[in-house]
Motif scaffolding. Structure first.
Motif, PDB file in Angstrom:
ATOM      1  N   MET A   1       0.853  -1.169   0.000  1.00 12.38           N
ATOM      2  CA  MET A   1       0.000   0.000   0.000  1.00 12.38           C
ATOM      3  C   MET A   1       0.908   1.244   0.000  1.00 12.38           C
ATOM      4  O   MET A   1       1.839   1.341   0.782  1.00 12.38           O
ATOM      5  CB  MET A   1      -0.904  -0.023   1.237  1.00 12.38           C
ATOM      6  CG  MET A   1      -1.898   1.107   1.267  1.00 12.38           C
ATOM      7  SD  MET A   1      -3.007   1.080   2.703  1.00 12.38           S
ATOM      8  CE  MET A   1      -4.161  -0.175   2.243  1.00 12.38           C
ATOM      9  N   THR A   2       0.585   2.169  -0.863  1.00  8.02           N
ATOM     10  CA  THR A   2       1.405   3.375  -0.980  1.00  8.02           C
ATOM     11  C   THR A   2       1.101   4.330   0.178  1.00  8.02           C
ATOM     12  O   THR A   2       0.043   4.219   0.821  1.00  8.02           O
ATOM     13  CB  THR A   2       1.128   4.100  -2.310  1.00  8.02           C
ATOM     14  OG1 THR A   2      -0.190   4.630  -2.280  1.00  8.02           O
ATOM     15  CG2 THR A   2       1.311   3.170  -3.498  1.00  8.02           C
ATOM     16  N   PRO A   3       1.989   5.292   0.438  1.00  7.15           N
ATOM     17  CA  PRO A   3       1.724   6.279   1.493  1.00  7.15           C
ATOM     18  C   PRO A   3       0.421   7.062   1.235  1.00  7.15           C
ATOM     19  O   PRO A   3      -0.317   7.378   2.175  1.00  7.15           O
ATOM     20  CB  PRO A   3       2.942   7.195   1.447  1.00  7.15           C
ATOM     21  CG  PRO A   3       4.036   6.350   0.883  1.00  7.15           C
ATOM     22  CD  PRO A   3       3.353   5.427  -0.085  1.00  7.15           C
ATOM     23  N   GLN A   5      -2.253   5.942  -0.309  1.00  2.46           N
ATOM     24  CA  GLN A   5      -3.368   5.051   0.009  1.00  2.46           C
ATOM     25  C   GLN A   5      -3.545   4.914   1.521  1.00  2.46           C
ATOM     26  O   GLN A   5      -4.667   4.863   2.024  1.00  2.46           O
ATOM     27  CB  GLN A   5      -3.143   3.672  -0.623  1.00  2.46           C
ATOM     28  CG  GLN A   5      -3.268   3.663  -2.126  1.00  2.46           C
ATOM     29  CD  GLN A   5      -2.852   2.326  -2.724  1.00  2.46           C
ATOM     30  OE1 GLN A   5      -1.918   1.686  -2.222  1.00  2.46           O
ATOM     31  NE2 GLN A   5      -3.532   1.925  -3.784  1.00  2.46           N
ATOM     32  N   GLN A   6      -2.431   4.867   2.238  1.00  5.66           N
ATOM     33  CA  GLN A   6      -2.500   4.783   3.695  1.00  5.66           C
ATOM     34  C   GLN A   6      -3.154   6.035   4.275  1.00  5.66           C
ATOM     35  O   GLN A   6      -3.998   5.946   5.176  1.00  5.66           O
ATOM     36  CB  GLN A   6      -1.106   4.588   4.281  1.00  5.66           C
ATOM     37  CG  GLN A   6      -0.511   3.234   3.996  1.00  5.66           C
ATOM     38  CD  GLN A   6       0.928   3.112   4.463  1.00  5.66           C
ATOM     39  OE1 GLN A   6       1.584   4.112   4.779  1.00  5.66           O
ATOM     40  NE2 GLN A   6       1.436   1.877   4.513  1.00  5.66           N
ATOM     41  N   ALA A   7      -2.774   7.187   3.755  1.00  3.98           N
ATOM     42  CA  ALA A   7      -3.360   8.441   4.231  1.00  3.98           C
ATOM     43  C   ALA A   7      -4.857   8.488   3.914  1.00  3.98           C
ATOM     44  O   ALA A   7      -5.668   8.916   4.742  1.00  3.98           O
ATOM     45  CB  ALA A   7      -2.645   9.627   3.605  1.00  3.98           C
ATOM     46  N   THR A   9      -6.876   5.929   3.486  1.00  3.26           N
ATOM     47  CA  THR A   9      -7.554   4.954   4.342  1.00  3.26           C
ATOM     48  C   THR A   9      -7.725   5.505   5.752  1.00  3.26           C
ATOM     49  O   THR A   9      -8.787   5.359   6.370  1.00  3.26           O
ATOM     50  CB  THR A   9      -6.765   3.628   4.374  1.00  3.26           C
ATOM     51  OG1 THR A   9      -6.688   3.113   3.039  1.00  3.26           O
ATOM     52  CG2 THR A   9      -7.436   2.614   5.261  1.00  3.26           C
ATOM     53  N   ALA A  10      -6.694   6.145   6.265  1.00  7.99           N
ATOM     54  CA  ALA A  10      -6.779   6.741   7.606  1.00  7.99           C
ATOM     55  C   ALA A  10      -7.837   7.841   7.640  1.00  7.99           C
ATOM     56  O   ALA A  10      -8.617   7.933   8.597  1.00  7.99           O
ATOM     57  CB  ALA A  10      -5.422   7.288   8.029  1.00  7.99           C
ATOM     58  N   ASP A  13     -11.231   6.222   7.629  1.00  8.04           N
ATOM     59  CA  ASP A  13     -11.520   5.653   8.956  1.00  8.04           C
ATOM     60  C   ASP A  13     -11.948   6.727   9.940  1.00  8.04           C
ATOM     61  O   ASP A  13     -12.894   6.537  10.715  1.00  8.04           O
ATOM     62  CB  ASP A  13     -10.303   4.901   9.492  1.00  8.04           C
ATOM     63  CG  ASP A  13     -10.011   3.613   8.728  1.00  8.04           C
ATOM     64  OD1 ASP A  13     -10.905   3.120   8.009  1.00  8.04           O
ATOM     65  OD2 ASP A  13      -8.866   3.113   8.852  1.00  8.04           O
TER      66      ASP A  13
END
Length: 61
Positions: A1-3, A5-7, A9-10, A13
């Motif tokens: 997962m790319t940075p 995508q992580q951001a 997703t966060a 959430d």
């Protein structure tokens, strides 16, 4: 997962958690709204009665 995508997703959430919290508070907000509507209604009638009796007092003298 790319940075990125992580951001994303966060952020999603956090948004979902905020939405769930607001839904949980909905009943409390509605209860407060009912209370304030009732107070506004009571104040309105209080003002009308005061105007009625206040108007009568000015003609008694």
């Amino acid at each position: 997962m790319t940075p990125g995508q992580q951001a994303a997703t966060a952020a999603l959430d956090r948004a979902e958690a905020d939405r769930d919290q607001l839904r949980a508070q909905r009943g409390e907000v509605k209860a407060h709204a009912r209370t304030w509507r009732q107070r506004r209604k009571e104040n309105h009638f209080s003002e009308r009665i005061e105007m009625l009796y206040g108007g009568a007092e000015q003609w008694e003298t």
